[in-house]
Design a protein around this motif. Structure first.
Motif, PDB file in Angstrom:
ATOM      1  N   VAL A  48       0.943  -1.180   0.082  1.00 55.65           N
ATOM      2  CA  VAL A  48      -0.103  -0.064  -0.039  1.00 55.65           C
ATOM      3  C   VAL A  48       0.762   1.112  -0.084  1.00 55.65           C
ATOM      4  O   VAL A  48       0.283   2.461  -0.037  1.00 55.65           O
ATOM      5  CB  VAL A  48      -0.880   0.003   1.145  1.00 55.65           C
ATOM      6  CG1 VAL A  48      -2.002  -1.025   0.967  1.00 55.65           C
ATOM      7  CG2 VAL A  48      -0.341   0.023   2.606  1.00 55.65           C
ATOM      8  N   PHE A  49       2.140   1.103   0.073  1.00 54.81           N
ATOM      9  CA  PHE A  49       3.016   2.231   0.412  1.00 54.81           C
ATOM     10  C   PHE A  49       4.293   1.883  -0.402  1.00 54.81           C
ATOM     11  O   PHE A  49       5.105   0.863  -0.192  1.00 54.81           O
ATOM     12  CB  PHE A  49       3.169   2.472   1.560  1.00 54.81           C
ATOM     13  CG  PHE A  49       4.337   3.684   1.968  1.00 54.81           C
ATOM     14  CD1 PHE A  49       3.983   4.721   2.123  1.00 54.81           C
ATOM     15  CD2 PHE A  49       5.499   3.090   2.244  1.00 54.81           C
ATOM     16  CE1 PHE A  49       4.936   5.821   2.195  1.00 54.81           C
ATOM     17  CE2 PHE A  49       6.716   4.039   2.648  1.00 54.81           C
ATOM     18  CZ  PHE A  49       6.357   5.330   2.572  1.00 54.81           C
ATOM     19  N   SER A  50       4.793   2.370  -1.488  1.00 51.26           N
ATOM     20  CA  SER A  50       6.030   2.158  -1.990  1.00 51.26           C
ATOM     21  C   SER A  50       6.866   3.485  -2.415  1.00 51.26           C
ATOM     22  O   SER A  50       6.227   4.228  -2.803  1.00 51.26           O
ATOM     23  CB  SER A  50       6.059   1.075  -2.919  1.00 51.26           C
ATOM     24  OG  SER A  50       5.408   1.941  -4.367  1.00 51.26           O
ATOM     25  N   ALA A  94      -0.139  -3.616   4.159  1.00 46.45           N
ATOM     26  CA  ALA A  94      -1.128  -3.131   5.334  1.00 46.45           C
ATOM     27  C   ALA A  94      -1.053  -3.592   6.520  1.00 46.45           C
ATOM     28  O   ALA A  94      -0.282  -4.787   6.630  1.00 46.45           O
ATOM     29  CB  ALA A  94      -2.556  -3.313   4.562  1.00 46.45           C
ATOM     30  N   GLY A  95      -1.493  -3.143   7.463  1.00 43.71           N
ATOM     31  CA  GLY A  95      -1.428  -3.820   8.843  1.00 43.71           C
ATOM     32  C   GLY A  95      -0.130  -3.763   9.545  1.00 43.71           C
ATOM     33  O   GLY A  95       0.144  -4.814  10.402  1.00 43.71           O
ATOM     34  N   ARG A  96       0.827  -2.991   9.001  1.00 44.45           N
ATOM     35  CA  ARG A  96       2.222  -3.012   9.721  1.00 44.45           C
ATOM     36  C   ARG A  96       2.652  -1.778  10.228  1.00 44.45           C
ATOM     37  O   ARG A  96       1.975  -0.632  10.105  1.00 44.45           O
ATOM     38  CB  ARG A  96       3.327  -3.257   8.466  1.00 44.45           C
ATOM     39  CG  ARG A  96       3.129  -4.497   7.625  1.00 44.45           C
ATOM     40  CD  ARG A  96       3.554  -5.616   8.479  1.00 44.45           C
ATOM     41  NE  ARG A  96       4.961  -5.745   8.745  1.00 44.45           N
ATOM     42  CZ  ARG A  96       5.362  -6.454   9.785  1.00 44.45           C
ATOM     43  NH1 ARG A  96       4.697  -7.381  10.419  1.00 44.45           N
ATOM     44  NH2 ARG A  96       6.640  -6.540   9.915  1.00 44.45           N
ATOM     45  N   LEU A 144      -0.758   5.720   7.611  1.00 42.79           N
ATOM     46  CA  LEU A 144      -0.544   6.656   8.552  1.00 42.79           C
ATOM     47  C   LEU A 144       0.833   7.249   8.740  1.00 42.79           C
ATOM     48  O   LEU A 144       1.778   6.416   9.373  1.00 42.79           O
ATOM     49  CB  LEU A 144      -1.170   6.623   9.999  1.00 42.79           C
ATOM     50  CG  LEU A 144      -1.165   7.364  11.250  1.00 42.79           C
ATOM     51  CD1 LEU A 144      -1.728   8.779  10.983  1.00 42.79           C
ATOM     52  CD2 LEU A 144      -1.644   6.843  12.452  1.00 42.79           C
ATOM     53  N   LEU A 145       1.361   8.369   8.484  1.00 45.19           N
ATOM     54  CA  LEU A 145       2.538   8.933   8.829  1.00 45.19           C
ATOM     55  C   LEU A 145       2.846   9.482   9.862  1.00 45.19           C
ATOM     56  O   LEU A 145       2.196  10.564  10.266  1.00 45.19           O
ATOM     57  CB  LEU A 145       3.151   9.791   7.571  1.00 45.19           C
ATOM     58  CG  LEU A 145       3.027   9.238   6.182  1.00 45.19           C
ATOM     59  CD1 LEU A 145       3.561  10.332   5.242  1.00 45.19           C
ATOM     60  CD2 LEU A 145       3.883   7.923   5.665  1.00 45.19           C
ATOM     61  N   LEU A 195      -4.270  -0.755   9.615  1.00 42.06           N
ATOM     62  CA  LEU A 195      -3.648   0.644   9.018  1.00 42.06           C
ATOM     63  C   LEU A 195      -2.185   0.538   8.985  1.00 42.06           C
ATOM     64  O   LEU A 195      -1.549  -0.470   9.814  1.00 42.06           O
ATOM     65  CB  LEU A 195      -3.819   1.643   9.975  1.00 42.06           C
ATOM     66  CG  LEU A 195      -3.378   2.738   9.566  1.00 42.06           C
ATOM     67  CD1 LEU A 195      -4.318   3.467   8.380  1.00 42.06           C
ATOM     68  CD2 LEU A 195      -3.733   3.788  10.794  1.00 42.06           C
ATOM     69  N   LEU A 196      -1.758   1.003   7.804  1.00 46.28           N
ATOM     70  CA  LEU A 196       0.127   0.937   7.732  1.00 46.28           C
ATOM     71  C   LEU A 196       0.467   1.963   8.572  1.00 46.28           C
ATOM     72  O   LEU A 196      -0.064   3.262   8.236  1.00 46.28           O
ATOM     73  CB  LEU A 196       0.316   0.741   6.245  1.00 46.28           C
ATOM     74  CG  LEU A 196       1.871   1.372   5.887  1.00 46.28           C
ATOM     75  CD1 LEU A 196       2.711   0.244   6.466  1.00 46.28           C
ATOM     76  CD2 LEU A 196       2.263   1.345   4.449  1.00 46.28           C
ATOM     77  N   VAL A 197       1.238   1.817   9.320  1.00 48.56           N
ATOM     78  CA  VAL A 197       1.832   2.935  10.053  1.00 48.56           C
ATOM     79  C   VAL A 197       3.297   3.147   9.725  1.00 48.56           C
ATOM     80  O   VAL A 197       4.249   2.107   9.805  1.00 48.56           O
ATOM     81  CB  VAL A 197       1.684   2.705  11.708  1.00 48.56           C
ATOM     82  CG1 VAL A 197       2.331   3.809  12.386  1.00 48.56           C
ATOM     83  CG2 VAL A 197       0.275   2.705  12.157  1.00 48.56           C
ATOM     84  N   PHE A 198       3.550   4.180   9.569  1.00 53.41           N
ATOM     85  CA  PHE A 198       5.211   4.739   8.881  1.00 53.41           C
ATOM     86  C   PHE A 198       5.570   5.721   9.992  1.00 53.41           C
ATOM     87  O   PHE A 198       5.180   6.623  10.116  1.00 53.41           O
ATOM     88  CB  PHE A 198       5.389   5.034   7.747  1.00 53.41           C
ATOM     89  CG  PHE A 198       6.713   5.252   7.046  1.00 53.41           C
ATOM     90  CD1 PHE A 198       7.373   3.879   7.154  1.00 53.41           C
ATOM     91  CD2 PHE A 198       7.019   6.164   6.774  1.00 53.41           C
ATOM     92  CE1 PHE A 198       8.812   3.854   6.582  1.00 53.41           C
ATOM     93  CE2 PHE A 198       8.111   6.317   5.808  1.00 53.41           C
ATOM     94  CZ  PHE A 198       9.200   4.979   5.857  1.00 53.41           C
ATOM     95  N   TRP A 199       6.548   5.315  10.899  1.00 54.30           N
ATOM     96  CA  TRP A 199       6.675   6.081  12.009  1.00 54.30           C
ATOM     97  C   TRP A 199       8.190   6.508  12.327  1.00 54.30           C
ATOM     98  O   TRP A 199       9.016   5.585  12.314  1.00 54.30           O
ATOM     99  CB  TRP A 199       6.271   5.270  13.447  1.00 54.30           C
ATOM    100  CG  TRP A 199       6.571   5.603  14.693  1.00 54.30           C
ATOM    101  CD1 TRP A 199       8.010   5.792  15.262  1.00 54.30           C
ATOM    102  CD2 TRP A 199       5.714   5.836  15.942  1.00 54.30           C
ATOM    103  NE1 TRP A 199       7.880   6.090  16.634  1.00 54.30           N
ATOM    104  CE2 TRP A 199       6.676   6.307  17.015  1.00 54.30           C
ATOM    105  CE3 TRP A 199       4.412   6.284  15.869  1.00 54.30           C
ATOM    106  CZ2 TRP A 199       5.997   6.795  18.219  1.00 54.30           C
ATOM    107  CZ3 TRP A 199       3.830   6.646  17.028  1.00 54.30           C
ATOM    108  CH2 TRP A 199       4.531   6.979  18.134  1.00 54.30           C
TER     109      TRP A 199
END
Lengths: 252, 275
Positions: free
Chosen positions: A3-5, A28-30, A156-157, A185-189
């Motif tokens: 979902v994010f690249s 997703a879900g990471r 979510l960033l 949700l994909l969380v990028f923290w």
């Protein structure tokens, strides 16, 4: 499914290269931590992901949308919590949320319902009518996370969201965001604090604009600690050979 | 939410209106919360009207010039210029708040909305213009109470003129804000923009009066977009149409807004690298 690249993205400030052929792919879900020391290029990457900056080198996709070609569709699927607070201090919590919902094209009953649900999830429902200025740092951050979820993004960033918070507030926010990842949700923290990362979390180590490793925290730490692995990777400043980046080898 | 719904939301025309409402509401609330700003916006033109104009009434003789059909007092002459001054200050104040928003991070929230950036910035301009019209309306009421009355129809006809002049002056502020990297730099720019624009215009003296002292100054005034904004307001207040002023104001708005869009374009503008 990704979902994010981020594919082969580079960015320069004049002659200084801030990002150098960065590639990251996440599903997703990471919960993925972007780990890097100050000046690693984390904020530059976030500015590119949110289209505050653009680059012609490489490609960024959010939920299948190329941010250069379909910026509006890509941004509609993105929730962002910036490092710097972005709240109107003299307006109430609900007014701040209504403003953001409006910017996302949500109005009336839909916006109110989503805002109420987001505040409820963060345990902030009873503070809705208070002015933001009356909230402490932890609650302001929670509110910003609630706000970033109003439009139900796929990604979510969060750019170092716990900076300046006390230990209990940091722990509460970290736990909550992990729960969000568990719910799909994909969380990028982005962070430079390894104690916010759990063993099963994905970790991208960024240093001097280059990705040095991408794997789970457990694999990266191996038999040692994540801190040791992080310090060793970033101290060398060079991308180690692939054998070093996997499992126990990286953790020694 | 499905991908399709997100796309619809990003594309739908209703989203444009919703975002405009949200931005306008925020600007209006911020303005109403800042009582000192409201007071300053009102007191400034009133000081000019009551003190400055009273002193100059005897010194300045005004001949009959369009749109006036009779001799007028100096107080009557400067009312349109003071309406323009309110909008000029408001435009600069809005751009100051844009620089503040950028420094404080709020600007990021606006610029990462899925709606097109031109619309978001235009909504900002429109919101700021509406706030300025509110101030002008209160000023005109106070002027009325001081006995400075316009033709009744003029109070309605001036509205579109105020929208255009407010947009033009707001766009200038937006353009300036895109070139400023720090809040501290803004005060200097205010001095180099507000005062020359106001004094080198027809707000305080008619152009023919300016020509008596210097034809160069008169020519500079004639090239100043603020002069045309004031004349557009003046003619509208008296129910007359000034085509030249309209063309100037619309043209200046197009140039300033295009420049501001370039300034806020992440690929090309001066905002690049400032975050």
């Amino acid at each position: 499914m990704s979902v994010f690249s981020v594919e082969d993205v580079s960015y320069s400030y004049g002659s200084r290269k801030a990002l150098d052929h960065v590639s990251i792919e996440l599903g997703a879900g990471r919960f993925c931590a972007l780990l890097g020391p100050n000046g690693a290029g984390k904020s530059t990457l976030f500015n590119l992901l949110t289209r505050l900056f653009v680059t012609s080198e490489g490609r960024i996709r959010i939920a299948g949308h190329d941010i250069a070609r379909e910026p509006r569709q890509a941004l509609a699927r993105l929730g962002v919590v910036f490092q710097q607070p972005t709240l109107d201090l003299d307006m109430s919590v609900e007014r701040n949320l209504a403003y953001f919902a409006g910017l996302q094209g949500l109005s009336g009953k839909q916006a109110r319902m989503r805002s109420a649900a987001a505040l409820e999830r963060l345990g902030m429902a009873e503070r809705a009518r208070e002015k933001v200025r009356a909230l402490n740092g932890g609650h302001r951050r929670r509110m910003e996370i609630a706000r970033a979820l109003i439009h139900e993004p796929a990604v979510l960033l969060l750019d170092e969201p716990t900076v300046g918070l006390d230990a209990p507030s940091r722990a509460a926010i970290t736990d909550h965001v992990h729960d969000l990842a568990d719910s799909g949700l994909l969380v990028f923290w982005a962070t430079h604090l390894v104690d916010e990362i759990r063993e099963e979390d994905e970790v991208v180590v960024l240093n001097k604009g280059r990705v040095l490793a991408q794997e789970t925290a457990g694999q990266l730490a191996g038999s040692g600690s994540l801190t040791e692995a992080f310090v060793r990777l970033t101290a060398s400043g060079e991308a180690p050979p692939p054998s070093v980046l996997t499992g126990a080898e990286a953790g020694r | 939410m499905t991908n399709g719904m997100a796309n619809d939301r990003a594309r739908g025309m209703g989203a444009y209106v919703v975002a405009l409402q949200a931005i306008t509401t925020r600007e209006a609330l911020k303005f109403l919360n800042q009582r000192s700003r409201f007071l300053a916006a009102l007191v400034r033109p009133l000081v000019w009207l009551v003190v400055f104009a009273a002193g100059f009434r005897a010194a300045l003789g005004l001949s009959i010039i369009p749109p006036y059909q009779t001799y007028i007092t100096y107080e009557v002459y400067i009312v349109p210029g003071l309406c323009g001054m309110i909008q000029l200050f408001n435009g600069m104040q809005s751009s100051l708040s844009l620089v503040y928003d950028r420094e404080m991070g709020s600007m990021r929230l606006l610029l990462t909305s899925p709606l097109p950036r031109w619309w978001l910035l235009f909504s900002k301009l429109l919101a700021s213009t509406l706030v300025s019209i509110l101030q002008v309306a209160v000023f005109l009421v106070v002027a009325f109470l001081f006995g400075i009355k316009m033709p009744p129809l003029g109070y309605g006809l001036v509205l579109p003129a105020l929208v255009l002049s407010g947009l033009m002056l707001g766009a200038l502020g937006l353009l300036i804000s895109s070139t400023i990297s720090q809040l501290e730099n803004f005060a200097g720019v205010m001095n180099f923009v507000i005062f020359p624009m106001f004094f080198l215009s027809s707000a305080l003296y008619p152009l023919w009066k300016m020509a008596e002292s210097s034809s160069l100054l008169r020519d500079i005034c004639a090239l100043n977009p603020f002069t045309h904004a004031v004349e557009l307001i003046r003619f509208s207040l008296y129910g007359q149409f000034n085509g030249m002023a309209l063309v100037w104001v619309c043209g200046a708005f197009a140039v300033f807004f295009a420049g501001a869009l370039i300034g806020y374009d992440p690929a090309r503008g001066m905002i690049r690298g400032k975050g």
